[in-house]
Design an enzyme around this catalytic site. Structure first.
Site, PDB file in Angstrom:
ATOM      1  N   HIS A   1      -3.682  -4.305   7.489  1.00 39.82           N
ATOM      2  CA  HIS A   1      -3.874  -3.395   8.735  1.00 39.82           C
ATOM      3  C   HIS A   1      -2.877  -3.434   9.974  1.00 39.82           C
ATOM      4  CE1 HIS A   1      -5.414   0.461   9.964  1.00 39.82           C
ATOM      5  NE2 HIS A   1      -6.023   0.563   8.902  1.00 39.82           N
ATOM      6  N   GLY A   2      -1.928  -2.637  10.032  1.00 38.68           N
ATOM      7  CA  GLY A   2      -1.103  -2.702  11.175  1.00 38.68           C
ATOM      8  C   GLY A   2      -0.252  -3.926  11.097  1.00 38.68           C
TER       9      GLY A   2
ATOM     10  N   GLU B   1     -11.104  -9.175   2.966  1.00 39.20           N
ATOM     11  CA  GLU B   1      -9.676  -8.857   3.405  1.00 39.20           C
ATOM     12  C   GLU B   1      -9.875  -8.689   4.949  1.00 39.20           C
ATOM     13  OE1 GLU B   1      -7.386  -5.510   1.928  1.00 39.20           O
ATOM     14  OE2 GLU B   1      -6.497  -5.272   3.889  1.00 39.20           O
TER      15      GLU B   1
ATOM     16  N   ARG C   1      -6.888  12.907   0.287  1.00 39.36           N
ATOM     17  CA  ARG C   1      -6.079  13.347   1.285  1.00 39.36           C
ATOM     18  C   ARG C   1      -4.757  12.941   0.837  1.00 39.36           C
ATOM     19  NH1 ARG C   1      -7.401  10.311   6.738  1.00 39.36           N
ATOM     20  NH2 ARG C   1      -9.614  11.175   6.413  1.00 39.36           N
ATOM     21  N   HIS C   2      -4.501  11.687   0.152  1.00 40.30           N
ATOM     22  CA  HIS C   2      -3.316  11.552  -0.316  1.00 40.30           C
ATOM     23  C   HIS C   2      -3.373  10.940  -1.574  1.00 40.30           C
ATOM     24  CE1 HIS C   2      -5.264   7.635   1.011  1.00 40.30           C
ATOM     25  NE2 HIS C   2      -4.856   8.007   2.311  1.00 40.30           N
TER      26      HIS C   2
ATOM     27  N   ASP D   1      -0.132   4.545   0.047  1.00 41.55           N
ATOM     28  CA  ASP D   1      -0.568   5.662   0.278  1.00 41.55           C
ATOM     29  C   ASP D   1       0.153   6.653   0.897  1.00 41.55           C
ATOM     30  OD1 ASP D   1      -2.945   4.715  -0.620  1.00 41.55           O
ATOM     31  OD2 ASP D   1      -4.011   4.382   1.378  1.00 41.55           O
ATOM     32  N   HIS D   2       1.005   6.097   1.903  1.00 46.85           N
ATOM     33  CA  HIS D   2       1.863   7.153   2.531  1.00 46.85           C
ATOM     34  C   HIS D   2       2.937   7.904   1.652  1.00 46.85           C
ATOM     35  CE1 HIS D   2       0.296   6.397   6.369  1.00 46.85           C
ATOM     36  NE2 HIS D   2       0.760   5.119   6.767  1.00 46.85           N
TER      37      HIS D   2
ATOM     38  N   THR E   1      -6.856   6.579   9.821  1.00 46.52           N
ATOM     39  CA  THR E   1      -6.830   5.686   8.744  1.00 46.52           C
ATOM     40  C   THR E   1      -8.123   4.880   8.924  1.00 46.52           C
ATOM     41  OG1 THR E   1      -5.596   3.505   8.073  1.00 46.52           O
ATOM     42  CG2 THR E   1      -5.618   4.291  10.357  1.00 46.52           C
ATOM     43  N   THR E   2      -8.154   3.763   8.033  1.00 50.37           N
ATOM     44  CA  THR E   2      -9.521   3.006   8.137  1.00 50.37           C
ATOM     45  C   THR E   2      -9.587   2.214   9.266  1.00 50.37           C
ATOM     46  OG1 THR E   2      -8.872   2.589   5.678  1.00 50.37           O
ATOM     47  CG2 THR E   2     -10.653   1.295   6.851  1.00 50.37           C
TER      48      THR E   2
ATOM     49  N   ARG F   1       3.052  18.931   0.933  1.00 51.12           N
ATOM     50  CA  ARG F   1       3.668  20.116   0.352  1.00 51.12           C
ATOM     51  C   ARG F   1       2.995  20.336  -0.963  1.00 51.12           C
ATOM     52  NH1 ARG F   1       8.816  21.858   1.666  1.00 51.12           N
ATOM     53  NH2 ARG F   1       9.019  21.741   3.958  1.00 51.12           N
TER      54      ARG F   1
ATOM     55  N   GLY G   1       1.180  -1.431   4.260  1.00 52.15           N
ATOM     56  CA  GLY G   1       1.733  -0.111   4.022  1.00 52.15           C
ATOM     57  C   GLY G   1       2.697   0.701   5.047  1.00 52.15           C
ATOM     58  N   HIS G   2       1.905   0.967   6.150  1.00 46.45           N
ATOM     59  CA  HIS G   2       2.890   1.865   7.165  1.00 46.45           C
ATOM     60  C   HIS G   2       4.177   1.253   7.458  1.00 46.45           C
ATOM     61  CE1 HIS G   2       2.592   5.178  10.450  1.00 46.45           C
ATOM     62  NE2 HIS G   2       3.575   4.085  10.862  1.00 46.45           N
TER      63      HIS G   2
ATOM     64  N   ARG H   1      -9.440   8.231  -1.610  1.00 43.12           N
ATOM     65  CA  ARG H   1     -10.423   8.628  -0.418  1.00 43.12           C
ATOM     66  C   ARG H   1     -11.247   9.836  -1.224  1.00 43.12           C
ATOM     67  NH1 ARG H   1     -10.429   8.006   4.757  1.00 43.12           N
ATOM     68  NH2 ARG H   1      -9.051   6.490   5.796  1.00 43.12           N
TER      69      ARG H   1
ATOM     70  N   GLU I   1      -8.441   0.505  -3.239  1.00 43.02           N
ATOM     71  CA  GLU I   1      -9.437   0.649  -2.063  1.00 43.02           C
ATOM     72  C   GLU I   1     -10.542   1.729  -2.185  1.00 43.02           C
ATOM     73  OE1 GLU I   1      -7.439   0.957   1.642  1.00 43.02           O
ATOM     74  OE2 GLU I   1      -6.557  -0.862   1.284  1.00 43.02           O
TER      75      GLU I   1
ATOM     76  N   HIS J   1      -5.604   3.679  -1.859  1.00 40.24           N
ATOM     77  CA  HIS J   1      -7.077   3.975  -1.285  1.00 40.24           C
ATOM     78  C   HIS J   1      -7.202   5.387  -1.844  1.00 40.24           C
ATOM     79  CE1 HIS J   1      -9.884   4.523   2.379  1.00 40.24           C
ATOM     80  NE2 HIS J   1     -10.454   4.761   1.118  1.00 40.24           N
TER      81      HIS J   1
ATOM     82  N   ASN K   1       0.859  -1.179   0.211  1.00 42.30           N
ATOM     83  CA  ASN K   1       0.034  -0.029   0.083  1.00 42.30           C
ATOM     84  C   ASN K   1       0.941   1.055  -0.011  1.00 42.30           C
ATOM     85  OD1 ASN K   1      -1.432   2.274   1.090  1.00 42.30           O
ATOM     86  ND2 ASN K   1      -3.067   0.941   1.791  1.00 42.30           N
TER      87      ASN K   1
END
Ligand code: PXP
Length: 238
Positions: free
Chosen positions: A190-191, A151, A49-50, A9-10, A100-101, A18, A212-213, A45, A70, A43, A7
């Site tokens: 997730h996580g 998922e 936002r990203h 997104d980050h 986050t979700t 910026r 992702g993260h 959204r 997503e 994702h 993922n």
């Protein structure tokens, strides 16, 4: 064998901080594939936002693996998915105020709407996944609605330790087996991080993990020293 969906997104989060052109998630998708990613997840959204619309259409053209979009089950997103034609769509709940979700999609309470929504996507030859908590009812209703995949939300597992984490792992295992028996393909995410991923990856018939993260955090940790060295060298050599 369990595969890895990355993922990105980050990457877009840093760019949007910026509102500039770098880092470009499209370029980083290429690097993720180079590292062995089996699919790329983004994702899109409602608040953008990203990830931006431009990103998803460029990714569709350029990635060599699979594109997992997503999105929330809204009319706006349905139209985008039907134009984009990603390999698959993962339906997630979405709240503007969340970081986050937060939880899984409540497929049970939205059955009629989702059945129609999923049918529309499948008519465009897009496979559809539901991001749900590992709860028997949610799995049964996902099957009934017509999802191809689920998922399983591993956020709770990731936030627990010791015996509580063990119990949540058992719940994820049992959910995976139940879903498999119903003919659903099972992903999870997730996580998940470098410490907790192996127990989830080794569940029988776990198809794909979306992460992702922790991957982006790791990229910063192992890449920052080099990028500082390059800048220092520009500054100190004439
Ligand atoms: N799967 C879904 C459905 C998600 O919404 C997210 C977060 O965007 C992930 C997986 C990845 O979670 P994480 O960033 O914690 O690895």
């Amino acid at each position: 064998m369990t595969t890895l969906g990355v993922n990105i997104d980050h990457i877009a989060n840093v760019r949007q901080a910026r509102k500039t052109v770098e880092p470009d998630p499209v370029q980083f998708a290429f690097l993720a594939e180079l590292g062995g990613a089996d699919s790329i997840t983004v994702h899109l959204r409602e608040d953008r936002r990203h990830i931006q619309d431009r990103d998803v259409f460029l990714l569709k053209e350029t990635i060599k693996t699979k594109l997992n979009l997503e999105m929330a089950a809204t009319e706006e997103m349905l139209e985008i998915a039907q134009k984009l034609l990603p390999d698959y769509v993962t339906l997630v709940p979405e709240k503007r105020e969340e970081v986050t979700t937060e939880g899984g999609l409540d497929v049970k309470s939205n059955m009629k709407y989702l059945k129609n929504f999923v049918e529309n996507l499948k008519d465009s030859n897009i496979e559809v996944s539901a991001f749900i908590d590992p709860i028997v009812d949610q799995i049964n209703y996902s099957k009934e609605i017509g999802f191809d995949f689920i998922e399983l939300h591993t956020g709770k597992y990731a936030g627990l330790t010791g015996y509580d984490q063990y119990k949540e792992l058992q719940r994820i295992k049992e959910s995976t087996h139940l879903a498999n028996d119903l003919g659903l393909v099972v992903n999870a995410g997730h996580g998940l991080n470098y410490n907790n991923v192996r127990k989830i990856a080794s569940i029988n018939n776990m198809n794909e993990l979306n992460i992702g993260h922790s991957i982006v955090a790791r990229a910063l940790a192992i890449g920052l020293e080099k990028s500082v060295r390059e800048m220092k060298s520009l500054i100190t050599t004439n």
